[in-house]
Design a protein around this motif. Structure first.
Motif, PDB file in Angstrom:
ATOM      1  N   LEU A   2     -13.149  18.006  25.148  1.00 61.04           N
ATOM      2  CA  LEU A   2     -11.825  18.576  24.912  1.00 61.04           C
ATOM      3  C   LEU A   2     -11.105  17.894  23.758  1.00 61.04           C
ATOM      4  O   LEU A   2      -9.943  18.189  23.488  1.00 61.04           O
ATOM      5  N   ASN A   3     -11.803  16.981  23.070  1.00 58.50           N
ATOM      6  CA  ASN A   3     -11.203  16.346  21.894  1.00 58.50           C
ATOM      7  C   ASN A   3     -10.864  17.381  20.818  1.00 58.50           C
ATOM      8  O   ASN A   3     -11.427  18.477  20.786  1.00 58.50           O
ATOM      9  N   GLU A   4      -9.992  16.974  19.912  1.00 59.46           N
ATOM     10  CA  GLU A   4      -9.637  17.819  18.773  1.00 59.46           C
ATOM     11  C   GLU A   4     -10.864  18.057  17.893  1.00 59.46           C
ATOM     12  O   GLU A   4     -11.895  17.395  18.029  1.00 59.46           O
ATOM     13  N   ARG A   5     -10.749  19.022  16.989  1.00 62.19           N
ATOM     14  CA  ARG A   5     -11.816  19.276  16.015  1.00 62.19           C
ATOM     15  C   ARG A   5     -12.118  18.010  15.213  1.00 62.19           C
ATOM     16  O   ARG A   5     -11.219  17.261  14.840  1.00 62.19           O
ATOM     17  N   HIS A   6     -13.405  17.787  14.944  1.00 66.19           N
ATOM     18  CA  HIS A   6     -13.838  16.655  14.130  1.00 66.19           C
ATOM     19  C   HIS A   6     -13.858  17.084  12.662  1.00 66.19           C
ATOM     20  O   HIS A   6     -14.506  18.068  12.304  1.00 66.19           O
ATOM     21  N   TYR A   7     -13.153  16.334  11.806  1.00 66.43           N
ATOM     22  CA  TYR A   7     -12.999  16.727  10.406  1.00 66.43           C
ATOM     23  C   TYR A   7     -13.988  16.044   9.459  1.00 66.43           C
ATOM     24  O   TYR A   7     -13.808  16.073   8.243  1.00 66.43           O
ATOM     25  N   GLY A   8     -15.043  15.431  10.002  1.00 63.33           N
ATOM     26  CA  GLY A   8     -16.071  14.864   9.162  1.00 63.33           C
ATOM     27  C   GLY A   8     -15.544  13.793   8.226  1.00 63.33           C
ATOM     28  O   GLY A   8     -14.751  12.924   8.612  1.00 63.33           O
ATOM     29  N   ASP A   9     -15.961  13.847   6.970  1.00 60.83           N
ATOM     30  CA  ASP A   9     -15.587  12.819   6.000  1.00 60.83           C
ATOM     31  C   ASP A   9     -14.096  12.840   5.673  1.00 60.83           C
ATOM     32  O   ASP A   9     -13.563  11.869   5.130  1.00 60.83           O
ATOM     33  N   LEU A  10     -13.405  13.948   6.004  1.00 68.42           N
ATOM     34  CA  LEU A  10     -11.967  14.042   5.742  1.00 68.42           C
ATOM     35  C   LEU A  10     -11.138  13.319   6.800  1.00 68.42           C
ATOM     36  O   LEU A  10      -9.938  13.101   6.601  1.00 68.42           O
ATOM     37  N   GLN A  11     -11.770  12.944   7.889  1.00 65.07           N
ATOM     38  CA  GLN A  11     -11.028  12.417   9.032  1.00 65.07           C
ATOM     39  C   GLN A  11     -10.222  11.164   8.659  1.00 65.07           C
ATOM     40  O   GLN A  11     -10.728  10.242   8.030  1.00 65.07           O
ATOM     41  N   GLY A  12      -8.935  11.198   9.030  1.00 62.26           N
ATOM     42  CA  GLY A  12      -8.042  10.080   8.766  1.00 62.26           C
ATOM     43  C   GLY A  12      -7.353  10.136   7.426  1.00 62.26           C
ATOM     44  O   GLY A  12      -6.412   9.374   7.179  1.00 62.26           O
ATOM     45  N   GLN A  13      -7.785  11.032   6.539  1.00 56.13           N
ATOM     46  CA  GLN A  13      -7.187  11.111   5.207  1.00 56.13           C
ATOM     47  C   GLN A  13      -5.975  12.041   5.201  1.00 56.13           C
ATOM     48  O   GLN A  13      -5.872  12.949   6.022  1.00 56.13           O
ATOM     49  N   GLY A  14      -5.077  11.810   4.267  1.00 54.16           N
ATOM     50  CA  GLY A  14      -3.914  12.677   4.119  1.00 54.16           C
ATOM     51  C   GLY A  14      -4.325  14.036   3.602  1.00 54.16           C
ATOM     52  O   GLY A  14      -5.186  14.154   2.723  1.00 54.16           O
ATOM     53  N   LYS A  15      -3.715  15.083   4.130  1.00 54.51           N
ATOM     54  CA  LYS A  15      -4.083  16.438   3.728  1.00 54.51           C
ATOM     55  C   LYS A  15      -3.710  16.736   2.280  1.00 54.51           C
ATOM     56  O   LYS A  15      -4.281  17.639   1.670  1.00 54.51           O
ATOM     57  N   GLU A  16      -2.750  15.991   1.752  1.00 54.73           N
ATOM     58  CA  GLU A  16      -2.342  16.179   0.362  1.00 54.73           C
ATOM     59  C   GLU A  16      -2.716  14.979  -0.505  1.00 54.73           C
ATOM     60  O   GLU A  16      -2.178  14.820  -1.603  1.00 54.73           O
ATOM     61  N   ASP A  17      -3.615  14.150  -0.041  1.00 54.11           N
ATOM     62  CA  ASP A  17      -4.026  12.962  -0.782  1.00 54.11           C
ATOM     63  C   ASP A  17      -4.628  13.380  -2.123  1.00 54.11           C
ATOM     64  O   ASP A  17      -5.653  14.074  -2.165  1.00 54.11           O
ATOM     65  N   PRO A  18      -4.030  12.963  -3.264  1.00 51.78           N
ATOM     66  CA  PRO A  18      -4.520  13.424  -4.574  1.00 51.78           C
ATOM     67  C   PRO A  18      -5.944  12.969  -4.864  1.00 51.78           C
ATOM     68  O   PRO A  18      -6.714  13.695  -5.502  1.00 51.78           O
ATOM     69  N   ILE A  19      -6.324  11.771  -4.417  1.00 53.54           N
ATOM     70  CA  ILE A  19      -7.684  11.282  -4.663  1.00 53.54           C
ATOM     71  C   ILE A  19      -8.687  12.123  -3.892  1.00 53.54           C
ATOM     72  O   ILE A  19      -9.745  12.514  -4.417  1.00 53.54           O
ATOM     73  N   MET A  20      -8.365  12.403  -2.648  1.00 54.52           N
ATOM     74  CA  MET A  20      -9.248  13.233  -1.831  1.00 54.52           C
ATOM     75  C   MET A  20      -9.379  14.634  -2.421  1.00 54.52           C
ATOM     76  O   MET A  20     -10.491  15.190  -2.507  1.00 54.52           O
ATOM     77  N   LEU A  21      -8.255  15.214  -2.852  1.00 59.59           N
ATOM     78  CA  LEU A  21      -8.287  16.555  -3.425  1.00 59.59           C
ATOM     79  C   LEU A  21      -9.070  16.593  -4.726  1.00 59.59           C
ATOM     80  O   LEU A  21      -9.798  17.557  -5.007  1.00 59.59           O
ATOM     81  N   GLU A  22      -8.948  15.528  -5.498  1.00 60.10           N
ATOM     82  CA  GLU A  22      -9.697  15.476  -6.753  1.00 60.10           C
ATOM     83  C   GLU A  22     -11.191  15.292  -6.490  1.00 60.10           C
ATOM     84  O   GLU A  22     -12.040  15.865  -7.191  1.00 60.10           O
ATOM     85  N   THR A  23     -11.511  14.498  -5.485  1.00 60.06           N
ATOM     86  CA  THR A  23     -12.917  14.223  -5.171  1.00 60.06           C
ATOM     87  C   THR A  23     -13.652  15.476  -4.719  1.00 60.06           C
ATOM     88  O   THR A  23     -14.769  15.763  -5.175  1.00 60.06           O
ATOM     89  N   TYR A  24     -13.018  16.232  -3.835  1.00 60.59           N
ATOM     90  CA  TYR A  24     -13.701  17.389  -3.240  1.00 60.59           C
ATOM     91  C   TYR A  24     -13.312  18.718  -3.878  1.00 60.59           C
ATOM     92  O   TYR A  24     -14.040  19.707  -3.734  1.00 60.59           O
ATOM     93  N   GLY A  25     -12.173  18.752  -4.538  1.00 62.12           N
ATOM     94  CA  GLY A  25     -11.672  20.004  -5.082  1.00 62.12           C
ATOM     95  C   GLY A  25     -10.727  20.669  -4.104  1.00 62.12           C
ATOM     96  O   GLY A  25     -11.028  20.807  -2.912  1.00 62.12           O
ATOM     97  N   GLU A  26      -9.554  21.064  -4.591  1.00 61.38           N
ATOM     98  CA  GLU A  26      -8.520  21.624  -3.712  1.00 61.38           C
ATOM     99  C   GLU A  26      -8.989  22.897  -3.024  1.00 61.38           C
ATOM    100  O   GLU A  26      -8.702  23.112  -1.842  1.00 61.38           O
ATOM    101  N   ASP A  27      -9.721  23.741  -3.730  1.00 61.46           N
ATOM    102  CA  ASP A  27     -10.213  24.991  -3.127  1.00 61.46           C
ATOM    103  C   ASP A  27     -11.186  24.711  -1.992  1.00 61.46           C
ATOM    104  O   ASP A  27     -11.164  25.381  -0.958  1.00 61.46           O
ATOM    105  N   ASN A  28     -12.052  23.721  -2.174  1.00 69.18           N
ATOM    106  CA  ASN A  28     -13.010  23.383  -1.119  1.00 69.18           C
ATOM    107  C   ASN A  28     -12.300  22.854   0.120  1.00 69.18           C
ATOM    108  O   ASN A  28     -12.643  23.222   1.251  1.00 69.18           O
ATOM    109  N   VAL A  29     -11.323  21.989  -0.085  1.00 68.41           N
ATOM    110  CA  VAL A  29     -10.586  21.422   1.050  1.00 68.41           C
ATOM    111  C   VAL A  29      -9.870  22.529   1.816  1.00 68.41           C
ATOM    112  O   VAL A  29      -9.873  22.557   3.056  1.00 68.41           O
ATOM    113  N   PHE A  30      -9.272  23.455   1.071  1.00 70.36           N
ATOM    114  CA  PHE A  30      -8.590  24.575   1.731  1.00 70.36           C
ATOM    115  C   PHE A  30      -9.573  25.396   2.554  1.00 70.36           C
ATOM    116  O   PHE A  30      -9.268  25.789   3.691  1.00 70.36           O
TER     117      PHE A  30
END
Length: 360
Positions: free
Chosen positions: A72-100
């Motif tokens: 019953l745990n929440e969805r597991h977000y893989g490598d994104l887990q714990g990161q900010g949804k608007e984190d610029p480094i994360m968005l640049e690393t993966y691409g904003e379209d991919n994250v969306f």
């Protein structure tokens, strides 16, 4: 409440002070409305099982058994887990379209986390999940562990998370993939379903096809209005809170004593609405107000106040659960054309059972 705007997922963050207050408010209103539970199920994440403990204590049900399960745990977000949804480094690393796409896609999961990830955990923890993966996990547990208890007449409380509860609602109400995207699960507002002997929801569908009913108080009504797109669901919750004898109608005396008993600290908008409802009794004090008249009066009021939020209902989806052709969660291996697995009604079994859903 927990820390917002992060891919929290399986991160075991604690409840905030606000979250604890919301949990106690939810338990209090459940107790006031006379709900009891034979057993509760929750996740292994502290924000959920702490909420469950507070709800049961505030509802004067501290001895109710509470079962914790990682399913019953929440969805597991893989490598994104714990990161900010608007984190610029994360968005640049993966691409904003991919994250969306990973956030909103039903079948595409984020990249899996590796052993060096700060939130990595050994099996049975997954490495990543799509929404579909999460829902499959939850529904398997629901069918195998929770449904049999309800079939035997137990009143069940489930305290879980947005995506896990959305999975249950989707299948219970046969909501289409399109419509379920618009369902927002508010924190700590109980959602109650009444089920028949075949574990199917009892009651009319609302504008969007949902059959659960929110249990609200003065403190939670405005929070529900802020997230719930179905006006009928909001008004039904308000009506049920005022219908003290639960006979499907409200008298002037019930309106007055109901507000007093619930100790409502009304917002100006809600107070104006209920004043308008009370004015109706000046015209006809001998007849009570049923749910349909209540909704009509409220919609008229909101039109006049420029708070009209009604949208044309979409076609109510039929026979579209998580699998095309599955009309409910009863069919363990649904295939196109299959119907609902019918459970035999046991001798002495109550024809309906109730269970509550609560997000944390």
């Amino acid at each position: 409440g927990t820390e917002k705007k992060r891919f929290t997922g399986w991160c075991d963050v604690p409840l905030t002070a606000e979250g604890e207050e919301e949990a106690m408010e939810a338990g209090k209103i459940l107790g006031m409305r006379g709900f009891t539970f034979d057993i509760a199920f929750t996740s292994e994440l502290v924000r959920a099982h702490r909420t469950c403990d507070l709800v049961l204590k505030s509802a004067s049900l501290p001895n109710t058994k509470c079962v914790r399960s990682w399913q019953l745990n929440e969805r597991h977000y893989g490598d994104l887990q714990g990161q900010g949804k608007e984190d610029p480094i994360m968005l640049e690393t993966y691409g904003e379209d991919n994250v969306f796409e990973w956030r909103k896609s039903y079948t595409v999961p984020p990249p899996p986390m590796g052993p060096s990830h700060p939130y990595w955990a050994p099996p049975p923890a997954p490495l990543t999940e799509s929404l579909f993966d999460c829902q499959e996990r939850v529904l398997k547990y629901f069918r195998e562990e929770i449904t049999p208890r309800m079939h035997n007449g137990s009143q069940v409380l489930i305290v879980a998370h947005a995506n896990t509860i959305r999975a249950l609602v989707k299948v219970l109400d046969s909501i289409s993939d399109e419509n379920i995207r618009g369902l927002r699960i508010p924190n700590s507002i109980p959602l109650v379903y009444k089920l028949d002997a075949n574990m199917l929801p009892v009651g009319e569908k609302d504008d969007w096809g949902f059959q659960g009913e929110y249990v609200i108080s003065a403190g939670t009504h405005e929070r529900l209005v802020a997230v719930e797109r179905s006006q009928r669901r909001v008004l039904t919750a308000l009506f049920r809170a005022l219908d003290q004898n639960e006979n499907g109608s409200i008298s002037l005396g019930e309106l007055e004593t109901g507000l007093e008993k619930l100790n409502w600290d009304l917002t100006p908008r809600t107070k104006k609405l209920l004043d308008q409802i009370a004015d109706r009794f000046l015209l006809d004090s001998d007849s009570d107000i049923d749910i349909e008249e209540f909704i009509d009066l409220a919609r008229t009021f909101w039109k006049q106040q420029d708070h009209f939020r009604f949208v044309d209902p979409r076609a109510v989806p039929v026979d579209k659960g998580l699998y095309k052709g599955a009309s409910s969660f009863q069919d363990p291996e649904p295939k196109p054309g299959k119907g609902v697995t019918k459970y035999p009604v046991k001798e002495g079994y109550c024809e309906t059972t109730e269970f509550g859903l609560l997000r944390k």
